[in-house]
Design an enzyme around this catalytic site. Sequence first.
Site, mmCIF file in Angstrom:
data_model
loop_
_atom_site.group_PDB
_atom_site.id
_atom_site.type_symbol
_atom_site.label_atom_id
_atom_site.label_comp_id
_atom_site.label_asym_id
_atom_site.label_seq_id
_atom_site.Cartn_x
_atom_site.Cartn_y
_atom_site.Cartn_z
ATOM 1 N N SER A 185 0.851 -1.193 0.000
ATOM 2 C CA SER A 185 0.000 0.000 0.000
ATOM 3 C C SER A 185 0.882 1.237 0.000
ATOM 4 O O SER A 185 1.623 1.461 -0.945
ATOM 5 C CB SER A 185 -0.944 -0.030 1.213
ATOM 6 O OG SER A 185 -1.824 1.074 1.190
ATOM 7 N N THR A 186 0.848 2.044 1.064
ATOM 8 C CA THR A 186 1.607 3.291 1.115
ATOM 9 C C THR A 186 3.101 3.035 0.926
ATOM 10 O O THR A 186 3.694 2.252 1.654
ATOM 11 C CB THR A 186 1.381 3.994 2.463
ATOM 12 O OG1 THR A 186 -0.019 4.083 2.715
ATOM 13 C CG2 THR A 186 2.002 5.383 2.455
ATOM 14 N N HIS A 212 -2.787 -0.859 -3.218
ATOM 15 C CA HIS A 212 -3.938 0.006 -2.948
ATOM 16 C C HIS A 212 -3.826 1.279 -3.779
ATOM 17 O O HIS A 212 -2.955 2.116 -3.536
ATOM 18 C CB HIS A 212 -4.003 0.376 -1.464
ATOM 19 C CG HIS A 212 -4.263 -0.788 -0.569
ATOM 20 N ND1 HIS A 212 -4.033 -0.755 0.788
ATOM 21 C CD2 HIS A 212 -4.742 -2.031 -0.821
ATOM 22 C CE1 HIS A 212 -4.368 -1.909 1.334
ATOM 23 N NE2 HIS A 212 -4.788 -2.702 0.363
ATOM 24 N N MET A 307 0.041 1.053 5.112
ATOM 25 C CA MET A 307 -0.731 1.313 6.324
ATOM 26 C C MET A 307 -1.709 0.176 6.588
ATOM 27 O O MET A 307 -2.133 -0.513 5.674
ATOM 28 C CB MET A 307 -1.523 2.625 6.180
ATOM 29 C CG MET A 307 -0.699 3.890 6.266
ATOM 30 S SD MET A 307 -1.727 5.376 6.088
ATOM 31 C CE MET A 307 -2.816 5.193 7.500
ATOM 32 N N ASP A 310 -4.081 -4.962 6.050
ATOM 33 C CA ASP A 310 -4.533 -5.754 4.902
ATOM 34 C C ASP A 310 -3.409 -6.693 4.480
ATOM 35 O O ASP A 310 -2.262 -6.284 4.324
ATOM 36 C CB ASP A 310 -4.899 -4.826 3.740
ATOM 37 C CG ASP A 310 -5.555 -5.576 2.590
ATOM 38 O OD1 ASP A 310 -6.201 -6.610 2.859
ATOM 39 O OD2 ASP A 310 -5.426 -5.125 1.442
#
Length: 367
Positions: A185-186, A212, A307, A310
């Site tokens: 993600s991030t 994401h 973050m 998940d």
Amino acid sequence: MPYKVLIVDDSTFFRRRLKEILARDPDLQVVGEAKNGKEAIEQARILDPDVVTMDVEMPVMDGISAVKSLMASSPVPILMFSSLTHEGAQATLDAMEAGALDFLPKKFEDIARDRKEAIELLQQRVKAIAKRKSFSRTGIQATGRPRFAERVAQGKPPPPPAAKPVFMRSASARNQYQVLAIGTSTGGPAALQKLLCALPATFPYPIVLVQHMPGTFTSAFAERLNRLCHINVYEAQGGEILKPGVAYLAPGGKQMLVEGNKHAARLRITDTPKDRAMPYKPSVDLTFESVASVFGGQVLGVILTGMGADGREGCRKLKEHGAKIWSQDEHSCVVYGMPQAVANAGLSDAVYSIDEFADNILNEMRG
């Protein structure tokens, strides 16, 4: 001490609303504003912020140029705001290649209407990347941005992906592994680019990728990776049969599932199942669970920077089938959330920095 924030945007309305929203969080303090990239560079030098929010399109100096200049003179974590267009996605990816750590779609409606989810997401993202500056000050080098960003900031072109030796699959590896699954993600765009660009064109397994991102961004990101990498990288459309040496990126706003059997596995792109409350589209958990149902333990699962948590339950399902799970170390993560969740749950078989993943994947999957 609250994190110091510098807001950069040519819209007076957007600057005012961001300031109001961030001021609600006691851990954040807006210390300055700038209406273009040139002012941002001057303000950053004077104010020494912990994080900068940066618009892409501005007069005098655009956001990408400002990011390059800041990374060359006074590096600071930067959160980009961008339009949800293909062009906006390309520009945002350029900014992240130059050194920005993360991005958010620029949605005036969400900001104007004070949507709770949008407000909380903004505050969380700003705090998450602000921690990178504090973390680097402990003496540990932050590696959130790719090394070639320094070359870009100096006006030099990014180096081409390093050539790798031909990958020969051994009999033991052929029995043990069938697919590589990666979730992030991030900070993921830079991490995925670094990892995937180091894999050879002869990589003999399919790769499923979950990052994401909004839909317009995953399309642009897949195109960029495909240009830079030796392997083929595509945004998944649904119906594809998994092929060796091809990476399939889950489309934003949808879920990517693997179906069939390990000898003829194919992808299905769908909405989130009604019986599952999933905050992410795409979701690492859903994709990994489907990979486990098709390939069992013949999977190497990798969780990179991001973050939240998940991927933890998807990794748990893979582990139940005997798969191996690796996670990224805290030092090289932009946000140590997803890898930490996997490691704290006792699901990670190994922890590597982002620079170490590609070689270890090649060595591991050789058998």
